[in-house]
Design an enzyme around this catalytic site. Structure first.
Site, PDB file in Angstrom:
ATOM      1  N   ASP A  95       0.971  -1.097  -0.034  1.00  0.00           N
ATOM      2  CA  ASP A  95      -0.319   0.006   0.016  1.00  0.00           C
ATOM      3  C   ASP A  95       0.904   1.264   0.111  1.00  0.00           C
ATOM      4  OD1 ASP A  95       1.095  -0.383   2.434  1.00  0.00           O
ATOM      5  OD2 ASP A  95      -0.735  -0.313   3.311  1.00  0.00           O
ATOM      6  N   HIS A  96       2.104   1.248   0.225  1.00  0.00           N
ATOM      7  CA  HIS A  96       2.905   2.519   0.456  1.00  0.00           C
ATOM      8  C   HIS A  96       3.530   2.923  -0.831  1.00  0.00           C
ATOM      9  CE1 HIS A  96       2.350   1.903   4.658  1.00  0.00           C
ATOM     10  NE2 HIS A  96       2.977   3.075   5.221  1.00  0.00           N
ATOM     11  N   ASP A 160       4.134  -1.106  11.470  1.00  0.00           N
ATOM     12  CA  ASP A 160       3.745   0.176  11.167  1.00  0.00           C
ATOM     13  C   ASP A 160       3.038   0.747  12.625  1.00  0.00           C
ATOM     14  OD1 ASP A 160       2.768   1.632   8.397  1.00  0.00           O
ATOM     15  OD2 ASP A 160       1.735   2.135  10.210  1.00  0.00           O
ATOM     16  N   ARG A 448      -1.024  12.495  10.141  1.00  0.00           N
ATOM     17  CA  ARG A 448       0.204  12.996  10.407  1.00  0.00           C
ATOM     18  C   ARG A 448       0.425  14.318   9.432  1.00  0.00           C
ATOM     19  NH1 ARG A 448       3.908   7.808  11.097  1.00  0.00           N
ATOM     20  NH2 ARG A 448       3.071   7.445  13.397  1.00  0.00           N
ATOM     21  N   SER A 643       6.994   7.154  12.977  1.00  0.00           N
ATOM     22  CA  SER A 643       6.762   5.763  12.550  1.00  0.00           C
ATOM     23  C   SER A 643       7.622   4.588  13.205  1.00  0.00           C
ATOM     24  CB  SER A 643       6.897   5.725  10.922  1.00  0.00           C
ATOM     25  OG  SER A 643       8.179   5.135  10.762  1.00  0.00           O
ATOM     26  N   ARG A 645       9.460   2.556  11.324  1.00  0.00           N
ATOM     27  CA  ARG A 645      10.571   2.257  10.479  1.00  0.00           C
ATOM     28  C   ARG A 645      11.702   2.060  11.065  1.00  0.00           C
ATOM     29  NH1 ARG A 645       9.848   8.113   7.549  1.00  0.00           N
ATOM     30  NH2 ARG A 645       7.703   7.257   7.601  1.00  0.00           N
TER      31      ARG A 645
HETATM   32  C1  MIC Z   1       3.982   6.364   8.318  1.00  0.00           C
HETATM   33  O1  MIC Z   1       2.834   6.643   8.260  1.00  0.00           O
HETATM   34  O2  MIC Z   1       4.886   7.083   8.586  1.00  0.00           O
HETATM   35  C2  MIC Z   1       4.316   4.869   7.959  1.00  0.00           C
HETATM   36  C3  MIC Z   1       4.949   5.123   6.494  1.00  0.00           C
HETATM   37  O3  MIC Z   1       3.103   4.047   7.625  1.00  0.00           O
HETATM   38  C4  MIC Z   1       5.382   4.345   8.866  1.00  0.00           C
HETATM   39  C5  MIC Z   1       5.649   3.057   8.463  1.00  0.00           C
HETATM   40  C6  MIC Z   1       6.782   3.383   7.517  1.00  0.00           C
HETATM   41  O4  MIC Z   1       7.682   3.948   7.903  1.00  0.00           O
HETATM   42  O5  MIC Z   1       7.038   2.534   6.679  1.00  0.00           O
HETATM   43  C7  MIC Z   1       4.509   3.995  10.184  1.00  0.00           C
HETATM   44  O6  MIC Z   1       3.771   4.798  10.447  1.00  0.00           O
HETATM   45  O7  MIC Z   1       5.044   3.109  11.098  1.00  0.00           O
HETATM   46 FE1  SF4 Z   2      -0.305   4.402   5.004  1.00  0.00          FE
HETATM   47 FE2  SF4 Z   2       0.971   5.307   7.334  1.00  0.00          FE
HETATM   48 FE3  SF4 Z   2      -0.349   7.121   6.129  1.00  0.00          FE
HETATM   49 FE4  SF4 Z   2      -1.449   5.192   7.390  1.00  0.00          FE
HETATM   50  S1  SF4 Z   2      -0.394   6.854   8.331  1.00  0.00           S
HETATM   51  S2  SF4 Z   2      -2.137   5.721   5.265  1.00  0.00           S
HETATM   52  S3  SF4 Z   2      -0.209   3.523   7.243  1.00  0.00           S
HETATM   53  S4  SF4 Z   2       1.371   5.950   5.371  1.00  0.00           S
END
Ligand code: MIC
Ligand code: SF4
Length: 755
Positions: A95-96, A160, A448, A643, A645
């Site tokens: 999905d990313h 995640d 976010r 996140s 990550r």
């Molecule tokens: C995000 O919302 O920042 C992400 C991308 O979903 C991350 C995970 C990632 O860095 O791949 C998260 O929230 O953990």
């Molecule tokens: Fe995707 Fe992270 Fe955004 Fe949720 S917050 S939609 S998991 S990038």
């Protein structure tokens, strides 16, 4: 029928006994969070009551979910663990890695072509190790999990931070780094410091323009981005019972933005309705049989102050709709007050985009509420002033919304329907309306809004709101528009008002889908081969990290002293860099490029102490690495927020950073540093942060006696010959010190497997 129904029934069959034992042990009525925690102990049973915020406890989660951007590293790790199959039900969701540009069909095609190598890798690894695979376009991980896998009273982890979304269905679902997930996939326990408990009592009822999103926007304003650290937030009260299941998901989802370990709600009729609507009568029936254990004991909600560490009460009758931002999700402002605040702060009032979607707010109900506003724009002849983009949460939601005419309404007001994926929420957005880094404003229903997050532009002011508020603001084109009081001028020159939004909790004719996008793994995947090309720029097999030797910690140099907010987006940026998430050396070229250097207020511009020159952070760090010199990173409060990550820990580790010394950490990031065999340390005296100068050298004088519960001493040598000795705290327990000594947690697993 639900996936893994036998596993779910297994959890329920033990629940009564385990909850009763726990109640006896603790000696008082239990919260829901405690019931789930105590019924998921790795050893089945404890002989002592755990101390919140102190004891490290081993848990046995029921399932794991990974998304494409984090699964690559997690599965590269898992491949090294030497196991034939994952030990608990696991899924991977693509999905990313899908950019939003022209619309779902074209964008998905481009993504499938540009990330073919990565998607094929994930699909074949999933097939080999018994992991369920959700292909690109199937939907956003957390919506798909809520629709298919989440169950009341369960415990899951996910790579995640928004895994917490499944709290909307009464789970304890927790975001972790890939290394934690690998432990559980490999059949080991998962360790967590027993959380503190925050109770949020919701009185009254949501109505009118106020929605579930406003509950969490308000809570974020109260608790701030670090107020939930180390705690589970448990919602209850009459107001909770009247929220829909997906609305509860929205609230739990954004618990990540206050740093909470997770959030949850007790099992109720809204959850039962949702389970039945998503074809899981079997789960609903099984849950009904153990109902009493899927919520707190009645005494707890009657006198919450006796059972929670902190209580917040929110009256939904008086709660106003909010917009939070810019640049941080906890800057909460009621909609009517935003105009004045924006003028005072010089935030652009003209809104360029309204975006609806993300794992937080992309449910069927969300789309209906936003569509009820968009429909009025058509009926009342108001031409929307801002551009409009929609990312449905899953193919099931998209298909049903199309059948029910919702997507047509959005299209009629000029919206682009993007893929069922993260899209702009993670900077996967090819935004063509800006020439450069112009100052501008967008509103979205995501979670976010850190600087540069959606479009890479540091001057984009992003505000977070409910989908219906985003729709209203996008139609008006103004940040100071208050749909409850203001009118808009329509095409006939008349002043018209928008009526309050109307939502449909669950599709009247049921959900429908043709191809949900799921691929089940082979029963026996042992014959599947997984190939990683040695010349790939997207994927790279991992090598073990070498332990950081005590001697190498004498004479360590300062790499950067980061000032202010330093989220994982600052440490390892997403957006265009997502393409390197499976290639450690390539992605390391973005290490800390977003962090602000405290000595010159610039990003990606630090002094290389070996030459005196200023250069990019990764370049300076590669120079230290080439010279065999270890470095340290110094940071402010809540370092690594955002996140899960693990790249934000692995990249510095790969480049030779030995320690990160900060005023405070975000939970997942601190664990990630430990897992990668690094030192994550905090100042005993926060003001010692000010002692650190640009040319400093550090000696870890007592690292040889690194022990649980004992502070470490660091000697700071300044360039002018003066020195300071400071104390730093750490939260390593004995086994975590073992990871540090072995070079990483994975090195410990490998050693155990080899033995
Ligand atoms: C995000 O919302 O920042 C992400 C991308 O979903 C991350 C995970 C990632 O860095 O791949 C998260 O929230 O953990
Ligand atoms: Fe995707 Fe992270 Fe955004 Fe949720 S917050 S939609 S998991 S990038």
């Amino acid at each position: 029928m639900a996936f893994d129904i036998d596993m779910i029934k297994g959890v329920y069959s033990q629940m009564a006994e385990r909850v009763d034992q726990a109640r006896e042990l603790v000696g008082r009525p239990l919260t829901l969070s405690e019931k789930i925690l105590y019924s998921h102990l790795w050893d089945g049973k404890s002989n002592k009551a755990f101390t919140r915020g102190k004891d490290y406890v081993d848990f046995a989660p029921d399932r794991i979910a990974c998304q494409d951007a984090t699964a690559q590293m997690a599965l590269l790790h898992f491949m090294q663990a030497g196991k034939p199959k994952v030990a608990v039900p696991t899924t991977v969701h693509c999905d990313h890695l899908i950019q939003a540009k022209s619309g779902a069909v074209a964008d998905l095609k481009v993504a499938n072509a540009t990330s073919e190598e990565v998607f094929n890798f994930l699909e074949s690894v999933s097939n080999k190790y018994g992991i369920g695979f959700w292909k690109p376009g199937a939907g956003i991980i957390h919506q798909v999990v809520l629709e298919n896998y989440a169950f009341p009273g369960g415990m899951m982890i996910g790579t995640d931070s928004h895994t917490v979304n499944a709290g909307g269905l009464g789970m304890l679902a927790i975001g972790v780094g890939g290394a934690d997930a690998v432990d559980v996939m490999a059949g080991m326990a998962w360790e967590l410091k027993f959380p503190k408990l925050i109770g949020v009592k919701l009185t009254g009822n949501i109505s009118g323009w106020t929605s579930a999103k406003d509950v969490i926007l308000k809570v974020a304003g109260i608790l701030t981005v670090k107020g939930g650290t180390g705690a589970i937030v448990e919602y209850f009260g009459e107001g909770a019972l009247n929220l829909s299941c997906t609305g509860k998901g929205t609230i739990c989802n954004m618990g990540a933005e206050i740093g909470a370990t997770t959030s949850t709600f007790g099992y109720d009729a809204s959850m039962e309705r949702y389970l039945r609507a998503t074809d899981r009568n079997d789960v609903a029936d099984a849950a009904n049989e153990v109902k009493a254990h899927l919520t707190a004991d009645p005494e707890v909600y009657a006198q919450p102050e006796k059972y929670f560490d902190e209580i917040i009460e929110i009256d939904l009758n008086t709660l106003k709709p909010h917009l939070n931002g810019p640049f941080t999700p906890d800057l909460a402002t009621p909609v009517g007050d935003l105009g004045e605040k924006a003028k005072a702060n010089d935030w652009p009032l003209k809104v360029d985009w309204g975006l609806i979607g993300s794992c937080t707010n992309s449910s069927y109900e969300d789309l209906t509420r936003a569509a009820s506003i968009a429909k009025q724009a058509i009926d009342k002849k108001i031409k929307p002033k801002s551009d409009f983009g929609i990312n449905p949460g899953s193919e099931q939601i998209r298909f049903t919304a199309e059948r029910d005419g919702l997507l047509q309404i959005f299209e009629e007001v000029g919206a682009t329907i993007f893929t069922n994926a993260c899209g702009p929420c993670i900077g996967q957005w090819d935004r063509s309306d800006l020439k450069g880094d112009e100052k501008n404003t967008i509103v979205h229903s995501f979670n976010r809004n850190f600087s540069k997050r959606a479009d890479g532009n540091p001057n984009t002011h992003a505000f977070v709101g409910s989908p219906e508020m985003v729709a209203a603001i996008a139609i008006s084109g103004r940040l100071d528009f208050d749909p409850m009081n203001d009118t808009l001028i329509n095409e006939d020159g008349e002043a018209v008002k928008l009526d309050m939004p109307l939502g449909i909790e669950l599709p009247v004719n049921g959900f429908a889908v043709e191809d949900a996008g799921f691929i089940a793994p082979d029963e026996d995947g042992s014959g599947v081969s997984v190939k990683v090309s040695p010349t790939s720029e997207r994927l790279q097999l991992l090598e073990s990290f070498q332990p950081i030797e005590n001697e190498s910690l004498a004479g360590a140099k300062l790499l950067i002293k980061a000032q202010g907010k330093c989220t994982t987006d600052h440490i390892s940026m997403a957006g265009p860099w997502l393409r390197f998430r499976g290639h450690l050396d390539n992605i390391a070229n973005n290490t800390l490029i977003g962090a602000v250097n405290a000595f010159n207020q610039k990003t990606n511009f630090v002094k290389n102490q070996l030459t005196g020159e200023y250069m990019g952070v990764p370049d300076a760090q590669r120079a230290y690495k080439a010279a065999g010199i270890k470095t340290i990173v110094v940071g402010d409060h809540n370092y690594g927020e955002g996140s899960s990550r693990e790249h934000a820990a692995m990249q510095p580790r790969h480049l030779g950073v030995a320690a990160v010394l900060v005023k405070s950490f975000a939970r997942i990031h601190e664990t990630n540093l430990k897992k990668q065999g690094m030192l994550g340390l905090t100042f005993v005296n926060e003001s010692d942060y000010d002692l650190i100068k640009e040319d400093d050298t550090f000696n870890f004088v007592d690292i040889a006696s690194f022990k649980a519960g004992q502070a470490l001493t660091i000697e700071i040598k300044h360039a002018d010959g003066t020195a300071h000795t400071i104390q730093v705290n750490h939260t390593y327990n004995d086994s975590q010190i073992g990871w540090f000594r072995a070079g990483s947690a994975l090195n410990v697993i490998k050693k155990e497997n080899a033995a």
